[in-house]
Design an enzyme around this catalytic site. Structure first.
Site, PDB file in Angstrom:
ATOM      1  N   ASP A  33      27.570  52.681  15.587  1.00 18.16           N
ATOM      2  CA  ASP A  33      26.531  53.451  16.326  1.00 18.16           C
ATOM      3  C   ASP A  33      26.266  54.770  15.610  1.00 18.16           C
ATOM      4  OD1 ASP A  33      25.309  53.544  18.849  1.00 18.16           O
ATOM      5  OD2 ASP A  33      26.502  55.439  19.211  1.00 18.16           O
ATOM      6  N   TYR A 119      14.722  59.330  12.229  1.00 15.99           N
ATOM      7  CA  TYR A 119      14.561  60.734  12.009  1.00 15.99           C
ATOM      8  C   TYR A 119      14.368  61.208  10.280  1.00 15.99           C
ATOM      9  CZ  TYR A 119      16.001  60.905  16.754  1.00 15.99           C
ATOM     10  OH  TYR A 119      16.236  60.737  17.943  1.00 15.99           O
ATOM     11  N   LYS A 140      19.677  58.476  -0.952  1.00 12.31           N
ATOM     12  CA  LYS A 140      20.109  58.479   0.569  1.00 12.31           C
ATOM     13  C   LYS A 140      21.230  57.679   0.868  1.00 12.31           C
ATOM     14  CE  LYS A 140      18.613  56.899   5.005  1.00 12.31           C
ATOM     15  NZ  LYS A 140      17.788  56.222   5.727  1.00 12.31           N
TER      16      LYS A 140
END
Length: 193
Positions: A33, A119, A140
């Site tokens: 999550d 985001y 990333k």
């Protein structure tokens, strides 16, 4: 399955427990999550199971406009944010392990970049001066919350799968090469995390 946990950790466990119940004896489930926590929004918008978040994450171009507080004039020191991931590994025999990873940054003044999702176009890593949507995927992956969380569950996952420790693969650091796993178990796909 309702993701009604109060934390990323609780929601990751809810998903992994549900998956391993569905799979049955001898299986191991991995679930995560993840979400964004913005300091001046009291930690919101939060994780994937929280009400109303789907509307916020539906488009990166309207992300900041969808938040309940207008960040347009907020100075950088109030724009602190962190991506968080909790990864749960649950075995059918009841063994459980959760690892977390965080990535700190700030919310940009406007969306920038075409890559990534969610985001990424508003999350700026200050030392890079770029949003996650502007950096290469390998950068990333190395800096991200998921890139920091998943390697932490590697050894536990190998133990639960009863596999010897294997060297990291060059394609995705921190994940085991499970090509030699015993035939009686389906090999988990760790590359889609």
């Amino acid at each position: 399955m309702e993701e009604d946990g109060a934390t990323f950790r609780e929601n990751a466990l809810i998903k992994a427990r549900a998956a391993v119940r569905h799979a049955g004896q001898g299986w191991v489930a991995v679930a995560d999550d993840s979400g964004l926590s913005v300091a001046c929004l009291g930690g919101e918008p939060g994780g994937s199971g929280r009400p109303g978040i789907a509307a916020v994450t539906a488009t990166t171009r309207r992300t900041t406009a969808s938040w309940p507080v207008n960040l347009a004039g907020a100075p950088e020191f109030l724009r602190g944010a962190r991506f968080v991931t909790a990864v749960a590994v649950v075995a059918a025999d009841g063994r459980e392990h959760v690892a977390e990873g965080e990535c700190h940054g700030v919310i940009g003044y406007r969306p920038r970049g075409e890559g990534g999702f969610g985001y990424d176009s508003v999350f700026v890593r200050p030392e890079l001066g770029k949003t996650f949507a502007e950096v290469a995927a390998d950068v990333k992956d190395r800096l991200s919350h998921r890139g920091r969380a998943f390697p932490k569950v590697r050894r536990v996952l190998l133990e639960m799968l009863e596999m010897p420790d294997m060297p990291e693969t060059p394609e995705m650091p921190g994940t085991p090469d499970i090509s030699g796993a015993r035939g009686r178990r389906r090999r988990p796909d760790l590359t889609s995390a």
